[in-house]
Design an enzyme around this catalytic site. Structure first.
Site, short mmCIF file in Angstrom:
data_model
loop_
_atom_site.label_atom_id
_atom_site.label_comp_id
_atom_site.label_asym_id
_atom_site.label_seq_id
_atom_site.Cartn_x
_atom_site.Cartn_y
_atom_site.Cartn_z
N HIS A 190 0.86 -1.19 0.00
CA HIS A 190 0.00 0.00 0.00
C HIS A 190 0.88 1.23 0.00
CE1 HIS A 190 -3.16 2.83 1.16
NE2 HIS A 190 -4.01 1.90 0.75
N GLU A 240 -7.77 -5.11 -0.09
CA GLU A 240 -8.36 -5.88 -1.19
C GLU A 240 -8.34 -7.39 -0.95
OE1 GLU A 240 -9.91 -4.12 -3.05
OE2 GLU A 240 -8.82 -2.54 -4.09
N1 ACO Z 1 3.93 -7.67 -4.65
C1 ACO Z 1 5.25 -7.67 -4.87
N2 ACO Z 1 6.04 -6.60 -4.72
C2 ACO Z 1 5.46 -5.46 -4.35
C3 ACO Z 1 4.07 -5.37 -4.10
C4 ACO Z 1 3.29 -6.55 -4.26
N3 ACO Z 1 1.98 -6.53 -4.06
N4 ACO Z 1 3.76 -4.11 -3.75
C5 ACO Z 1 4.90 -3.40 -3.78
N5 ACO Z 1 5.92 -4.23 -4.13
C6 ACO Z 1 7.35 -3.86 -4.24
C7 ACO Z 1 7.61 -3.18 -5.56
O1 ACO Z 1 8.00 -4.12 -6.54
C8 ACO Z 1 8.75 -2.25 -5.18
O2 ACO Z 1 9.93 -3.02 -5.11
P1 ACO Z 1 11.33 -2.39 -5.60
O3 ACO Z 1 11.59 -1.27 -4.63
O4 ACO Z 1 12.27 -3.55 -5.49
O5 ACO Z 1 11.11 -1.91 -7.00
C9 ACO Z 1 8.40 -1.83 -3.75
O6 ACO Z 1 7.61 -2.90 -3.22
C10 ACO Z 1 7.63 -0.52 -3.66
O7 ACO Z 1 6.56 -0.57 -4.60
P2 ACO Z 1 5.89 0.71 -5.29
O8 ACO Z 1 5.24 0.28 -6.56
O9 ACO Z 1 6.87 1.84 -5.33
O10 ACO Z 1 4.81 1.11 -4.24
P3 ACO Z 1 3.56 2.04 -4.52
O11 ACO Z 1 3.32 2.79 -3.27
O12 ACO Z 1 3.72 2.85 -5.76
O13 ACO Z 1 2.42 0.98 -4.82
C11 ACO Z 1 0.57 -0.47 -4.70
C12 ACO Z 1 1.39 0.63 -3.99
C13 ACO Z 1 0.21 0.01 -6.11
C14 ACO Z 1 -0.71 -0.74 -3.93
C15 ACO Z 1 1.45 -1.76 -4.78
O14 ACO Z 1 1.77 -2.21 -3.47
C16 ACO Z 1 0.78 -2.87 -5.59
O15 ACO Z 1 0.92 -2.90 -6.81
N6 ACO Z 1 0.06 -3.84 -4.91
C17 ACO Z 1 -0.64 -4.87 -5.61
C18 ACO Z 1 -1.97 -4.35 -6.17
C19 ACO Z 1 -3.00 -4.11 -5.08
O16 ACO Z 1 -3.17 -4.91 -4.14
N7 ACO Z 1 -3.73 -2.97 -5.21
C20 ACO Z 1 -4.75 -2.55 -4.26
C21 ACO Z 1 -4.25 -1.41 -3.37
S1 ACO Z 1 -5.34 -1.04 -2.08
C22 ACO Z 1 -6.44 0.14 -2.71
O17 ACO Z 1 -6.15 0.87 -3.60
C23 ACO Z 1 -7.77 0.21 -2.15
#
Ligand code: ACO
Length: 373
Positions: free
Chosen positions: A254, A308
């Protein structure tokens, strides 16, 4: 990366609606913790709280409920618009179209007032349920005045009255998802309101933003992931392979929460109540493995279960089709979008940020370049 990419960490305005404390994993609406609201209040009471600032007294709630129920039916012409859509249309697209059509027929949906908020929030479940039944070749059902907002939604979708546990779970789900700070769809709605556009346009814009898989589009993906994993025994190998391919595990991570999402905690308890015991055990095993392997693959990123994951489990258990998970999120969040529109217009200034210039120039057009008409 351009500075402020994704607006991370940028304070883009003020609100007194919901407080998201990401470091400690706490969420409150108007000062009340989400867990306490989910334990003691109904969705209707929470909507009143968001729109008016205080929880309703019994007489106020009774009056509000009467108005909420009276607004549920949609004009027949909205149903005719939904009838024209392909049965294969994405439900979020059908919702966006239905709400937009409603906005052309009910003048109050144009008002940035509580009347406008009510006119839309009360009718979104009816639009969704009507589209679902039409795509199945069934006729839409009229709303039932004796059921709560969320329970009536389940009834209109499925044609049968939800059990007490199902009604309880869907009402809690609606409470938990109603508002969440300056998330992408809410912020979009505030931008729309800041131009002095109308309530319906803000809600339609919010629906478009919520549709994306990085925001509200994840729960159906969670279910797909759980189906692909299939068994408890397969969880570790499946997750390891997905992470090795660089894929994201849906339902984890998140932007704001660096601790467990407090909504996930309440939803886990609800899932235990409505999901079959062996299914729930499977979901918990996958969650445990995912958290362990995320920490192994992405040490220090503080990736936890987000809202989620158990939303998908709860919505599946109450009988919703997977492609209705995000629309159901929208049905709950409509109250939050509307609350933010009300807050924005009460102390408005056009939202219009600046951008960091990363292009070329300044440059001049050379003489030999032909003019384009
Ligand atoms: N699985 C694997 N790796 C992850 C995940 C995940 N679910 N979430 C983040 N990471 C990793 C990224 O690969 C990144 O790694 P790196 O630094 O080695 O490149 C690091 O954690 C940071 O990720 P970001 O994309 O910079 O984090 P951001 O804050 O932009 O993204 C998000 C947040 C979009 C929710 C992300 O965690 C994600 O894609 N999760 C999966 C989709 C999901 O569950 N969405 C629902 C969100 S809840 C809502 O909106 C109500």
């Amino acid at each position: 990366m351009a500075s402020g990419k994704g607006l991370e960490g940028i304070t883009a305005g003020a609100t007194s609606l919901s407080l998201v404390e990401g470091e400690i994993g706490r969420l409150s609406y108007r000062g009340y913790s989400i867990r306490e609201l989910a334990e003691k209040k109904t969705y209707e009471e929470v909507v009143y709280l968001l729109w008016r600032g205080e929880l309703p007294a019994p007489a106020e709630l009774a009056e509000f409920n009467v108005r909420f129920v009276a607004e549920r039916a949609v004009p027949e012409r909205v149903v005719e618009v939904l009838r024209l859509l392909s049965p294969d249309a994405l439900p979020m697209d059908a919702l966006r179209t239905g709400v937009s059509a409603l906005g052309t027929m009910l003048p109050e949906t144009q008002e940035t007032t509580i009347e406008g908020a009510l006119a839309l929030t009360a009718r979104i479940p009816t639009i969704l349920a009507a589209y679902h039944r039409l795509r199945l070749g069934l006729e839409p059902l009229a709303p039932r005045a004796d059921l709560g907002h969320a329970a009536n939604y389940l009834y209109m979708l499925t044609g049968s009255e939800p059990t007490a546990d199902q009604a309880y779970a869907i009402d809690r789900y609606f409470i938990l998802l109603a508002d969440h700070g300056f998330n992408a769809s809410t912020f979009t709605g505030r931008i729309v309101a800041s131009t002095l556009s109308d309530m319906c346009s803000a809600v339609v814009a919010g629906i478009g933003v919520l549709k994306g898989p990085l925001h509200g589009g994840a729960p159906a993906e969670v279910l797909k992931m759980l189906t692909a994993i299939g068994t408890k025994e397969n969880a570790e190998a499946w997750i390891r392979a997905a992470l090795a391919r660089g894929e994201r595990l849906m339902g984890f991570g998140h932007r704001i929460y660096k601790a467990e999402d407090p909504r996930a905690d309440v939803l886990r308890d609800l899932a235990a109540r409505v999901a079959a015991p062996e299914r729930f055990e499977f979901f918990e095993t996958v969650e445990r493995e995912a958290l362990r392997l995320l920490e192994e693959a992405k040490p220090g990123r503080r990736l936890y279960t987000n809202v989620e994951y158990y939303s998908a489990v709860v919505l599946d258990a109450v009988g919703l089709p997977a492609d209705f998970f995000t629309p159901t999120f929208a049905a709950s969040r409509a109250a939050g979008w509307a609350a933010h529109v009300l807050e924005q217009v009460a102390d408005n200034r056009l939202i219009r940020p600046t951008a960091e210039w990363v292009g070329v120039g300044p440059r001049a057009i050379s003489e030999w370049e032909p003019a384009r008409i």
